[in-house]
Design an enzyme around this catalytic site. Structure first.
Site, PDB file in Angstrom:
ATOM      1  N   ASP A 192      13.896 -94.492 -18.807  1.00  0.00           N
ATOM      2  CA  ASP A 192      14.000 -93.367 -19.734  1.00  0.00           C
ATOM      3  C   ASP A 192      13.509 -93.756 -21.120  1.00  0.00           C
ATOM      4  OD1 ASP A 192      15.290 -90.600 -19.973  1.00  0.00           O
ATOM      5  OD2 ASP A 192      16.111 -91.679 -21.686  1.00  0.00           O
ATOM      6  N   THR A 221      10.466 -87.568 -22.851  1.00  0.00           N
ATOM      7  CA  THR A 221      10.602 -88.481 -23.992  1.00  0.00           C
ATOM      8  C   THR A 221       9.515 -89.546 -24.020  1.00  0.00           C
ATOM      9  OG1 THR A 221      12.198 -89.762 -22.719  1.00  0.00           O
ATOM     10  CG2 THR A 221      13.076 -88.169 -24.257  1.00  0.00           C
ATOM     11  N   THR A 222       9.147 -90.034 -22.847  1.00  0.00           N
ATOM     12  CA  THR A 222       8.104 -91.051 -22.818  1.00  0.00           C
ATOM     13  C   THR A 222       6.782 -90.421 -23.243  1.00  0.00           C
ATOM     14  OG1 THR A 222       9.258 -91.958 -20.908  1.00  0.00           O
ATOM     15  CG2 THR A 222       7.099 -92.867 -21.399  1.00  0.00           C
ATOM     16  N   ASP A 257      18.292 -85.477 -17.979  1.00  0.00           N
ATOM     17  CA  ASP A 257      16.901 -85.012 -18.032  1.00  0.00           C
ATOM     18  C   ASP A 257      16.727 -83.773 -17.161  1.00  0.00           C
ATOM     19  OD1 ASP A 257      16.440 -87.254 -19.507  1.00  0.00           O
ATOM     20  OD2 ASP A 257      14.901 -88.107 -18.215  1.00  0.00           O
TER      21      ASP A 257
HETATM   22  P1  ADP Z   1       8.919 -88.477 -19.503  1.00  0.00           P
HETATM   23  O1  ADP Z   1       9.961 -89.334 -20.139  1.00  0.00           O
HETATM   24  O2  ADP Z   1       7.819 -88.166 -20.441  1.00  0.00           O
HETATM   25  O3  ADP Z   1       9.472 -87.279 -18.813  1.00  0.00           O
HETATM   26  P2  ADP Z   1       8.453 -89.520 -16.849  1.00  0.00           P
HETATM   27  O4  ADP Z   1       8.538 -90.963 -16.518  1.00  0.00           O
HETATM   28  O5  ADP Z   1       9.531 -88.629 -16.380  1.00  0.00           O
HETATM   29  O6  ADP Z   1       8.262 -89.418 -18.409  1.00  0.00           O
HETATM   30  O7  ADP Z   1       7.052 -88.988 -16.294  1.00  0.00           O
HETATM   31  C1  ADP Z   1       6.643 -87.680 -16.471  1.00  0.00           C
HETATM   32  C2  ADP Z   1       5.194 -87.521 -16.014  1.00  0.00           C
HETATM   33  O8  ADP Z   1       5.063 -87.870 -14.632  1.00  0.00           O
HETATM   34  C3  ADP Z   1       4.760 -86.078 -16.141  1.00  0.00           C
HETATM   35  O9  ADP Z   1       3.480 -86.024 -16.710  1.00  0.00           O
HETATM   36  C4  ADP Z   1       4.718 -85.599 -14.705  1.00  0.00           C
HETATM   37  O10 ADP Z   1       3.777 -84.563 -14.477  1.00  0.00           O
HETATM   38  C5  ADP Z   1       4.344 -86.850 -13.965  1.00  0.00           C
HETATM   39  N1  ADP Z   1       4.756 -86.790 -12.566  1.00  0.00           N
HETATM   40  C6  ADP Z   1       5.995 -86.651 -12.081  1.00  0.00           C
HETATM   41  N2  ADP Z   1       5.993 -86.597 -10.734  1.00  0.00           N
HETATM   42  C7  ADP Z   1       4.709 -86.732 -10.354  1.00  0.00           C
HETATM   43  C8  ADP Z   1       4.030 -86.766  -9.079  1.00  0.00           C
HETATM   44  N3  ADP Z   1       4.700 -86.669  -7.955  1.00  0.00           N
HETATM   45  N4  ADP Z   1       2.701 -86.902  -9.088  1.00  0.00           N
HETATM   46  C9  ADP Z   1       2.014 -87.016 -10.241  1.00  0.00           C
HETATM   47  N5  ADP Z   1       2.595 -86.998 -11.462  1.00  0.00           N
HETATM   48  C10 ADP Z   1       3.907 -86.850 -11.523  1.00  0.00           C
HETATM   49 MG    MG Z   2      10.755 -87.156 -17.183  1.00  0.00          MG
END
Ligand code: ADP
Ligand code: MG
Length: 551
Positions: free
Chosen positions: A66, A99-100, A398
């Site tokens: 996170d 957040t990332t 989240d």
């Molecule tokens: P954040 O803290 O920004 O939410 P995450 O680690 O949750 O970061 O990653 C979010 C990103 O991962 C988003 O851009 C989302 O579209 C992408 N994502 C999530 N699941 C998938 C998937 N199955 N295939 C491709 N991209 C994905």
């Molecule tokens: Mg996320």
């Protein structure tokens, strides 16, 4: 700069040991710091992202994916790094997810801005460009987003699973179980505001956690789980059809001030005094009993004598309940928090189908369940280890944000980098319309958006340049607007078909927050630090960063 200072009007007297950095130098440093922070969380993005293990100076271990958590555990020193941490926190607070992404995007925006500064473009022009770009991106986002019917649980579940996707919290069955619970919880507490808009107050989804069992044992309690025990062994441990008094009243005789003395000169007097105290407490308990209450939660204390009378009356009571829990109990049971026993009537009582003390992992907790249409619920998180339940809690947070954001806004977008490519494309077209030097900043904004698919590809071990080229060409072709990074098969694919959906609200917040942070940081051209300490302002990039030491 030097001329500026010498010929300049301002003369600053700085305390000894203070440092001052001006103009381009400070901008260069600040950008480098922001980029360093962004790089620190970059590898965690998406389902193929890695976890980070953070060890505090006390030896506490946090394993997480996170962004907001990583940054707040890092204890960064540099003021610009603090701004970056703040945007992650704001993102967390406003929408609960993304957040990332927001940090990576801000880093990338600043990197682009830095290149424009090197070309001699004035910061004001760049800032104006970033602002224009953010507004336009948000307009395109509006157009590209898709309407959702709130009864469409299937789509909501996909949004929940995508939000949970990157967190290492269990198998698919456990994630599906969790996402269903969260959707139910959000829908249970959501209310219509006077204008008819649906709103979800996250505070009324209480998260309680205890190690033991597995993530699949996590349950939704239609009411409140209070981490307290029944206050007296003589009291019932469970009550069906509970009528609940919520009190902000002390059920004890207030202690006299230290300098007030009561002179007792004979055993009779002592006896009378005790008796009088007993009578007062008995009367108070009697008032509670008369209201019809068979369960009492009070924010204050309860005297042993009062407990004894309550036990005799068959009342289940718990004392010293947190104020926040009292509010949740009120929302869940429909009871009113009463501040004087004289006011307590049957109308003030809340209702729960069951109030029961249960022993969980050796500790007693009180379950206030089976409430009628409770506007406050509890998700009781279970899992094998502390690290697991902590990460489940963060992820649940989240997902609550993602699901409630989708419901509140009524719209979602296609993830996996697809929406970012669309936005970038739209911005590039827009940039040429704007023209002038401002268009360069708009183009940089488009580039920065593409850091999302780029990073997703990178963490899947794909060639980033190649992936971007493929994605852009798909998006220029017919029916290619939903193409994103298919990280599980190392290719590009239609993310709409794969069900990689994300709340529009999260993207919207990412765009505005990242852009605002970049603007704030660019506006700084003079940094004065009164601390002589190294690692403060003007320190080399990366000072106080992770990878170095955590302080
Ligand atoms: P954040 O803290 O920004 O939410 P995450 O680690 O949750 O970061 O990653 C979010 C990103 O991962 C988003 O851009 C989302 O579209 C992408 N994502 C999530 N699941 C998938 C998937 N199955 N295939 C491709 N991209 C994905
Ligand atoms: Mg996320």
């Amino acid at each position: 700069m030097a001329e500026n200072q010498l010929g300049g009007q301002q003369v600053l007297f700085l305390p000894e040991g203070a440092t001052r950095v001006l103009g381009r130098d400070v901008q260069r440093t600040n950008i480098a710091v922001a980029v360093a922070v962004a790089n620190a969380v970059k590898t965690t993005l998406g389902p193929k992202g890695m976890d980070k293990m953070m060890v505090s100076d006390l030896g506490d271990i946090v394993i997480t994916n996170d962004g907001a958590t990583i940054l707040s555990e890092m204890n960064v020193e540099h003021p610009v790094a603090k701004i970056m941490v703040d945007i992650a926190k704001t993102q967390e607070k406003e929408v609960g997810d993304g957040t990332t992404t927001v940090v990576i995007m801000a880093g990338e925006l600043l990197k682009g801005a830095g290149e424009l500064l090197e070309q001699g473009i004035h910061p004001t022009t760049i800032i104006r460009g970033l602002k224009t770009a953010a507004d336009r991106a948000s307009k395109i986002l509006d157009e590209k987003s898709i309407k959702i019917d709130i009864d469409d649980d299937k789509t909501l579940q996909k949004i929940a699973l995508v939000s949970m996707g990157s967190k290492n919290i269990g198998d698919d069955a456990a994630k599906t179980h969790l996402s269903n619970l969260i959707i139910k919880a959000v829908k249970q507490v959501m209310v219509k505001d006077p204008s008819g808009k649906l709103v979800v107050d996250h505070d009324f989804i209480k998260l309680e956690k205890k190690t033991g069992g597995s993530v699949s044992d996590t349950e939704l309690i239609n009411g409140v789980l209070v981490d307290k025990e029944v206050a007296h062994p003589g009291m019932p441990k469970n009550i069906t059809n509970a009528k609940i008094a919520l009190l902000d009243v002390a059920l004890e005789i207030e202690k006299t001030e230290t300098d007030a003395r009561i002179e007792i000169t004979s055993p009779d007097q002592m006896q009378a005094f005790i008796q009088q105290e007993e009578t007062i407490l008995k009367e108070r308990v009697e008032k509670i009993r008369k209201s019809g209450a068979n369960v009492v939660f009070t924010q204050k204390g309860i005297d042993d004598v009062a407990l004894h009378f309550m036990a005799k009356a068959g009342i289940l009571a718990a004392r010293r309940i947190k104020k926040s829990d009292m509010e949740k109990l009120s929302r869940a049971t429909g009871g009113k928090i009463v501040t004087s026993l004289d006011d307590l009537g049957s109308n003030d009582l809340g209702f729960a189908g069951m109030v029961e003390e249960k022993k969980i992992a050796g500790e007693s907790m009180i379950f206030v369940e089976k409430c009628k249409d409770p506007k406050s619920v509890t998700i009781f998180i279970r899992g094998g280890t502390q690290q697991v339940i902590d990460e489940v809690e963060r992820s649940t947070d989240d997902v609550i944000g993602a699901v409630s954001g989708t419901i509140e806004e009524g719209r979602y977008v296609i993830g996996g980098g697809a929406i970012e490519i669309e936005l970038a494309k739209g911005l590039r077209e827009f940039a040429s319309e704007v023209g002038g030097k401002e268009q360069l900043a708009i183009q940089k904004f488009a580039d920065a958006l593409e850091v999302v698919p780029k990073t997703l590809a990178e963490s899947a071990g794909m060639d980033t340049v190649d992936t971007l080229v493929q994605l852009r060409s798909k998006h220029n072709a017919k029916d290619g607007a939903n193409y994103g990074v298919e990280i599980f098969r190392n290719t590009v694919a239609d993310m709409g078909k794969l069900g990689v959906f994300e709340p529009k609200k999260v993207k919207q917040q990412e765009i505005y927050s990242a852009s605002e942070a970049a603007q704030i940081i660019l506006r700084i051209d003079d940094m004065i630090s009164s601390r002589a300490k190294s690692g403060g302002a003007g320190a080399p990039p990366g000072g106080g960063m992770p990878g170095g030491e955590m302080e």
